[in-house]
Write a protein that holds these residues in place. Structure first.
Motif: not given
Length: 316
Positions: A1, A31-33, A67, A158-159, A191
């Motif tokens: 991410m 990484g994502e999440g 992203a 998302r981040v 993230t």
């Protein structure tokens, strides 16, 4: 991410000062999440890296993708997925909680038809339910930080990037804030990349990055980092740490590190520290204030890797 490749940033010199490399060929993936913490001594490049990731500074070289969007070529797309909590408060203390959130909604184009739902969702985890009409200046530090994070969450990022967000909080407020942040991160699959020099904050995260002088020295899980330096160590509080360390190295052939008024001995496997402790007590008791065997923590990893104590000052 978050993908950082060969990132470099150089502050230009002047007639009186030489150019200074703040970030040197740094590559890093979150990484994502994942929840990652970025740490290092003051002057390690954390602040410069944070400014670059936020789009507040253009690097001298290298690339950043967030992203999937290139930060240099697609800054608007990056801003659409990014939320930022700065170290310095970004609230108007003379306005109420509700008014601060309404301004955030206007800035991000959140319409009146969806604002109440977004606001209530962003506040759902907080202790602010009965304080919407309170001016920010009347809130505790912990509650004010909750408003900061609620502002960010309202934009549905998302981040999330956080720059030492617990600075100035008391231990209880720090623990509560981080606990809520971690729970939110897991529930929403966010993230998170956060800068911190408080290693108790890093024990429950997914990865910890340690920088020194702009270079990435280590990046791994907390468990893997602790495993690098053994399972136990002898820590001595000394009347004169430097002098005692020199004597222990000369007389007993021990490898030492001095951190403030402490002498830390090279880490060993379980059960092997006790004979060393007994030898020190036999020969150097008058030089000691206290001596103990402990399991290495992330602060010990930090000292081993950087050669400095957490919070030790420098220039950034």
């Amino acid at each position: 991410m978050i993908t950082i490749r060969n990132l470099t940033h150089v502050y230009p010199g002047s007639r009186k000062t030489a150019a200074r490399v703040a970030v040197a060929d740094l590559s890093l993936d979150v990484g994502e999440g994942e929840f990652a913490i970025l740490s290092g001594p003051n002057g390690s490049g954390k602040s410069t890296l944070f400014r670059i990731l936020c789009g507040l500074a253009r690097p001298s070289g290298g690339s950043v993708r967030i992203a999937g969007f290139d930060l240099a070529r697609e800054p608007a797309a990056v801003r659409g997925v990014l939320g930022v909590v700065f170290q310095s408060p970004a609230l108007d203390k003379h306005l109420t909680v509700a008014e601060n959130l309404a301004i955030q909604a206007d800035l991000y184009g959140i319409g009146a038809d969806v604002f109440p739902a977004r606001r209530d969702q962003a506040l759902g985890w907080t202790d602010l339910g009965g304080r919407l009409d309170s001016r920010v200046e009347t809130l505790s530090g912990g509650l004010a930080r909750q408003v900061e994070l609620a502002k960010v969450l309202m934009t549905e990022p998302r981040v999330i990037l956080l720059d030492e967000p617990t600075t100035g909080l008391d231990p209880v407020s720090r623990r509560n804030f981080l606990g809520a942040l971690r729970a939110l991160q897991r529930r929403r699959g966010l993230t998170v990349l956060m800068t911190s020099h408080v290693f108790s904050e890093a024990e429950e995260v997914d990865r910890v990055a340690i920088l020194r002088e702009g270079r990435l020295l280590a990046y791994d899980t907390p468990q893997a980092l602790r495993a690098m330096i053994g399972t136990e160590m002898v820590v001595i509080q000394a009347r004169d740490a430097v002098a005692l360390a020199a004597r222990l190295e000369r007389d007993l052939d021990l490898r030492t590190a001095v951190v403030g008024d402490e002498v830390r001995l090279a880490e060993t496997e379980n059960g092997k520290s006790l004979p060393i402790l007994e030898r020190i007590l036999d020969g150097y008791r008058s030089d000691l204030r206290a001596i103990a065997i402990k399991q290495p923590g992330l602060d010990d990893v930090f000292v081993r890797i950087t050669g400095k104590a957490p919070g030790e000052r420098g220039t950034e």
